[in-house]
Design an enzyme around this catalytic site. Structure first.
Site, PDB file in Angstrom:
ATOM      1  N   LYS A  45      -4.843   5.367 -19.053  1.00 42.62           N
ATOM      2  CA  LYS A  45      -5.020   4.104 -17.984  1.00 42.62           C
ATOM      3  C   LYS A  45      -5.668   4.848 -16.898  1.00 42.62           C
ATOM      4  O   LYS A  45      -5.584   6.070 -16.554  1.00 42.62           O
ATOM      5  CB  LYS A  45      -3.665   3.556 -17.748  1.00 42.62           C
ATOM      6  CG  LYS A  45      -2.468   4.521 -16.987  1.00 42.62           C
ATOM      7  CD  LYS A  45      -1.372   3.744 -16.737  1.00 42.62           C
ATOM      8  CE  LYS A  45      -0.383   4.359 -15.956  1.00 42.62           C
ATOM      9  NZ  LYS A  45       1.054   3.888 -15.856  1.00 42.62           N
ATOM     10  N   ARG A 139      10.801  -5.043 -13.373  1.00 38.45           N
ATOM     11  CA  ARG A 139       9.355  -4.792 -13.247  1.00 38.45           C
ATOM     12  C   ARG A 139       8.811  -5.403 -14.278  1.00 38.45           C
ATOM     13  O   ARG A 139       9.326  -6.629 -14.404  1.00 38.45           O
ATOM     14  CB  ARG A 139       8.851  -3.133 -12.797  1.00 38.45           C
ATOM     15  CG  ARG A 139       7.506  -3.016 -12.349  1.00 38.45           C
ATOM     16  CD  ARG A 139       7.280  -1.651 -12.196  1.00 38.45           C
ATOM     17  NE  ARG A 139       7.062  -1.048 -13.450  1.00 38.45           N
ATOM     18  CZ  ARG A 139       6.618   0.029 -13.732  1.00 38.45           C
ATOM     19  NH1 ARG A 139       5.895   0.879 -12.832  1.00 38.45           N
ATOM     20  NH2 ARG A 139       6.320   0.703 -14.784  1.00 38.45           N
ATOM     21  N   TYR A 267     -11.141  11.696  15.958  1.00 33.89           N
ATOM     22  CA  TYR A 267     -10.641  10.339  16.651  1.00 33.89           C
ATOM     23  C   TYR A 267      -9.483  10.472  17.291  1.00 33.89           C
ATOM     24  O   TYR A 267      -8.622  11.287  16.868  1.00 33.89           O
ATOM     25  CB  TYR A 267     -10.460   9.320  15.460  1.00 33.89           C
ATOM     26  CG  TYR A 267     -11.810   8.815  15.335  1.00 33.89           C
ATOM     27  CD1 TYR A 267     -12.760   7.978  16.035  1.00 33.89           C
ATOM     28  CD2 TYR A 267     -12.066   8.929  13.635  1.00 33.89           C
ATOM     29  CE1 TYR A 267     -13.830   7.527  15.431  1.00 33.89           C
ATOM     30  CE2 TYR A 267     -13.619   8.216  13.210  1.00 33.89           C
ATOM     31  CZ  TYR A 267     -14.109   7.550  14.183  1.00 33.89           C
ATOM     32  OH  TYR A 267     -15.333   6.961  13.696  1.00 33.89           O
ATOM     33  N   MET A 315     -13.072   8.584   7.551  1.00 37.21           N
ATOM     34  CA  MET A 315     -13.558   7.873   6.296  1.00 37.21           C
ATOM     35  C   MET A 315     -14.473   8.758   5.324  1.00 37.21           C
ATOM     36  O   MET A 315     -14.285   8.844   4.206  1.00 37.21           O
ATOM     37  CB  MET A 315     -14.189   6.708   6.637  1.00 37.21           C
ATOM     38  CG  MET A 315     -14.786   5.868   5.327  1.00 37.21           C
ATOM     39  SD  MET A 315     -15.720   4.335   5.692  1.00 37.21           S
ATOM     40  CE  MET A 315     -14.406   3.271   6.458  1.00 37.21           C
TER      41      MET A 315
END
Length: 382
Positions: A45, A139, A267, A315
């Site tokens: 998966k 779940r 930043y 980013m």
């Protein structure tokens, strides 16, 4: 004064790259197949845990796995389109999924409740299903109160020729800690679920509860099959077994500058240099899968030495403190790898970001070039 050097923009090597070592996947698969009491299902998966679903599937099948598992039917179609004809299970699908095509393409499906059972039974074709019991996670899977009803309804559908119940499955919520009492509860509930299914007239040949951690540490959770995904690519949640990580992430230094002590970086000026040093800019950031939470903690390897990532991970980029000597623009840094040469590992990055290795390996973005390092000899799997 500050000095600035910039790598050539047209340098074809100046891009991040993810190397996948399929020989490591093969070694891990053989170890896990030896540990499993029954068959080994290779769970591929999430694009094979970020390592390439088709490559991981073929490698695992060539090294001891006998079948495949995925979550969605869309993932199953990709494997069938590639010619893999082995038994294949999909276990997480909406009620209105294309179960007719699943039956036609010989994809087994998990059934976690009466609504799913009705949808599968009403679809054309005779689907092979694995009834899914909730073994204590609240779940996926049928809760114990509805399990007997599900088994009885499945047996009626089987007698009508609508489905074949070939399996019963569950999942342990605390298998990474062998001594957690939740595992005993899960094993007990799964045993009860099997007894209930048999009492309703079902005879499932496939019974599977263990994933990677339980396959490695808890034979009591082994039944006719184990489902292993993370372990194939070198992740052992139980920290009990040395598996071989299969992923290495590298990137070039695209810019180097010499700065004074006290220079703010990134930043928010979250970091200020303690002394005069060289800063290297690396074109990887949180859009590429490096967690921002690792800012101020992470390291990369440069010229065989670990150097700190300073300032906030952005980013598209991060900054590395290269020290007094610096490096040449275009040189490669290792973000993570197997760790054999002292480089950071996926486990290191997970710890720096207060997460798990699974999140790191599945999060590497599409901008990163991917390369397969080695492809073991593969037998025909179609």
């Amino acid at each position: 004064m500050t000095g600035l050097a910039v790598a050539a923009r047209n340098d074809p090597g100046a891009r991040p790259r993810l190397d996948i070592d399929l020989e490591a996947v093969g070694r891990n698969t053989r170890l896990l197949a030896d540990r499993a009491a029954g068959e080994l299902m290779a769970v591929v998966k999430a694009d094979g845990f970020g390592h390439g679903a088709l490559d991981v599937a073929r490698t695992a099948l060539a090294n001891g796995a006998t079948r495949l598992g995925v979550t969605s039917l869309e993932e199953a179609w990709s494997l069938r389109d590639a010619g893999l004809g082995v038994p294949l299970l999909s276990w997480l699908n909406p009620v209105d999924s294309d179960y007719a095509t699943a039956a036609a393409r010989d994809v087994e499906v998990a059934v976690p409740g009466l609504q799913h059972l009705a949808a599968v039974a009403e679809a054309s074709g005779r689907a092979r299903v694995h009834l899914h019991v909730d073994a204590g996670m609240a779940r996926d899977g049928a809760d114990p109160a509805s399990w007997a009803s599900l088994c009885r309804a499945a047996r009626r559908a089987e007698l009508r020729g609508e489905i074949d119940v070939v399996g019963v499955m569950g999942h342990l919520g605390c298998a990474d800690d062998l001594d957690d009492e939740c595992n005993a509860l899960g094993r007990t509930r799964f045993a009860w679920a099997l007894e209930t299914a048999r009492a309703c007239g079902l005879r499932p040949r496939d019974r599977h509860l263990a994933a990677t951690a339980a396959t490695l540490t808890d034979p009591r959770a082994h039944h006719t099959m184990s489902r292993v995904g993370a372990g194939l690519v070198g992740i052992d949640p139980s920290r009990s077994t040395r598996l071989q990580p299969a992923m290495t992430l590298t990137a070039p230094v695209v810019q180097v500058r010499r700065v004074r002590a006290g220079t703010p970086v990134g930043y928010g000026h979250a970091h200020r240099t303690a002394a005069a040093t060289h800063l290297g800019l690396v074109p990887l950031g949180y859009a590429d899968g490096l967690p921002r939470l690792a800012s101020g903690r992470a390291e990369v390897q440069v010229r065989g030495v670990r150097r700190p990532v300073v300032g906030r991970i952005s980013m598209d980029q991060l900054v590395v403190d290269l020290g007094s000597r610096g490096v040449d623009p275009g040189e490669t840094v290792t973000v993570f790898g197997p760790g054999a040469a002292g480089e950071p590992t996926v486990a290191d990055w997970a710890a720096w970001a207060d997460t798990i290795e699974h999140e790191i390996v599945t999060g590497i973005g599409s901008r990163v070039e991917r390369r397969t390092l080695a492809v073991p000899h593969l037998r025909s799997l179609s």
